[in-house]
Design an enzyme around this catalytic site. Structure first.
Site, mmCIF file in Angstrom:
data_model
loop_
_atom_site.group_PDB
_atom_site.id
_atom_site.type_symbol
_atom_site.label_atom_id
_atom_site.label_comp_id
_atom_site.label_asym_id
_atom_site.label_seq_id
_atom_site.Cartn_x
_atom_site.Cartn_y
_atom_site.Cartn_z
ATOM 1 N N SER A 168 -13.295 -4.187 0.529
ATOM 2 C CA SER A 168 -14.190 -3.386 -0.320
ATOM 3 C C SER A 168 -15.635 -3.729 -0.018
ATOM 4 C CB SER A 168 -13.876 -3.654 -1.790
ATOM 5 O OG SER A 168 -13.604 -2.481 -2.464
ATOM 6 N N TYR B 203 0.846 -1.189 0.000
ATOM 7 C CA TYR B 203 0.000 0.000 0.000
ATOM 8 C C TYR B 203 0.885 1.244 0.000
ATOM 9 C CZ TYR B 203 -3.881 -3.151 1.190
ATOM 10 O OH TYR B 203 -4.816 -4.158 1.178
ATOM 11 N N HIS C 90 -1.168 -12.190 0.552
ATOM 12 C CA HIS C 90 -2.040 -11.202 -0.097
ATOM 13 C C HIS C 90 -2.850 -11.786 -1.252
ATOM 14 C CE1 HIS C 90 -2.242 -6.564 -0.677
ATOM 15 N NE2 HIS C 90 -3.402 -7.118 -0.922
ATOM 16 N N LEU D 136 -18.213 -2.083 0.835
ATOM 17 C CA LEU D 136 -19.279 -1.132 0.493
ATOM 18 C C LEU D 136 -19.515 -1.033 -1.005
ATOM 19 C CD1 LEU D 136 -18.277 1.688 3.014
ATOM 20 C CD2 LEU D 136 -19.965 -0.128 3.327
ATOM 21 N N GLY D 137 -18.902 -1.909 -1.774
ATOM 22 C CA GLY D 137 -19.053 -1.867 -3.219
ATOM 23 C C GLY D 137 -20.501 -2.046 -3.665
ATOM 24 N N GLY D 138 -20.938 -1.154 -4.532
ATOM 25 C CA GLY D 138 -22.277 -1.299 -5.104
ATOM 26 C C GLY D 138 -23.349 -0.464 -4.455
#
Length: 294
Positions: free
Chosen positions: A208, A53, A128, A210-212
């Site tokens: 992720s 990152y 990862h 909260l996608g969508g």
């Protein structure tokens, strides 16, 4: 804050995915530290980071150093905070995400992460992503050696299939404690992996999550709300944010689910942490499942 179990440890039911604090579009250092401190103040005790990152082509570890600095400068007790980092990916100058699951690389990456985090042992170290050019068993063998050497306390895998989870359980045993896969209203491919984690007692950490649910993803060609608008509708009915509704929906999926939403502002992680207080009813959950296509 409410809590869940990860490898025998008590961690906050909502974690923080720290990636947005270090990649493209990241905030300045002061706001990044304020965001991490806000997470700790809200009771978040699971911080997810990775050596990759950072800006493309930059030195690895920007996010790990930031997390370490935030913990060192925080005025409260951080003894119960679990830092989960990952190794096995890179970010060259072209902005791509490379994969390197060779045992030699993973061991060197873990050593470097140890130094950046300033700890005697990494709390949770995660592969990862499986490397298609390296036998999965060899990558897991490196994690097993790191466990035996005491350089990492617990192991996890990310972006893994059902078969890979089973393989990891066979090699790492009860030192395998988590699976981090993408899962959200928009991406539900990991439903089988989520179920297996529940059956095996492994924490399932949706990345992720909260996608969508953004407005742009909900509107159809005519501007009318699409099926995932249910998350916004329930939010309006409850007087909370759609993000809280989505996280509460995920928490209701299984007691092993620990979402790790990202944040780049203090207000964002405070709002996400508040999702633990939102208990959705059966009718609301069924409505949201339908909106997510489940």
């Amino acid at each position: 804050m409410r809590y869940r179990t990860l490898g025998g440890l008590r961690v906050s039911a909502i974690g923080l995915g720290a990636m947005p604090l270090s990649i493209e579009g990241r905030p300045d250092g002061a706001r990044a530290l304020a965001t991490l401190h806000a997470a700790l103040e809200a009771g978040v005790t699971l911080l997810d980071t990775a050596d990759s990152y950072h800006f493309p082509g930059a030195e690895p570890g920007h996010n790990e150093l930031l997390v370490a600095r935030a913990l060192a400068s925080y005025g409260g007790d951080t003894s119960g905070v679990l830092v989960a980092t990952k190794g096995g990916r890179g970010r060259p100058a072209d902005g791509s995400w490379t994969v390197n699951g060779s045992p030699r690389h993973l061991k060197a990456a873990a050593e470097a992460s140890l130094k950046r985090l300033g700890v005697e042992a990494i709390g949770l170290y995660q592969l990862h992503r499986p490397d298609p050019s390296v036998p999965f068993e060899e990558s897991l063998g490196a994690l097993r050696e790191l466990l035996h050497e005491g350089k990492i306390r617990l192991a996890g895998i990310s972006n893994a299939s059902v078969a890979q989870i089973r393989t990891a359980l066979g090699i790492l045993g009860d030192r395998l404690v988590s699976v981090q896969n993408q899962y959200s209203p928009a991406v539900r491919d990991s439903e089988p992996e989520l179920r297996l984690c529940g059956e095996s007692g492994l924490a399932f950490m949706p990345w992720s999550p909260l996608g969508g649910i953004s407005r742009s993803s909900l509107d159809g060609p005519s501007g009318a709300a699409g099926p995932r608008g249910a998350f916004h509708e329930v939010a309006e009915e409850r007087g909370v944010s759609p993000q809280q509704v989505c996280l509460a929906w995920l928490l209701a999926k299984s007691p092993t689910v620990i979402p790790i939403p990202g944040a780049s502002r203090p207000a964002t992680i405070r709002d996400s942490a508040g999702a633990v207080e939102l208990v959705l009813g059966a009718a609301e959950l069924a409505r949201l499942d339908g909106a997510a296509g489940l």
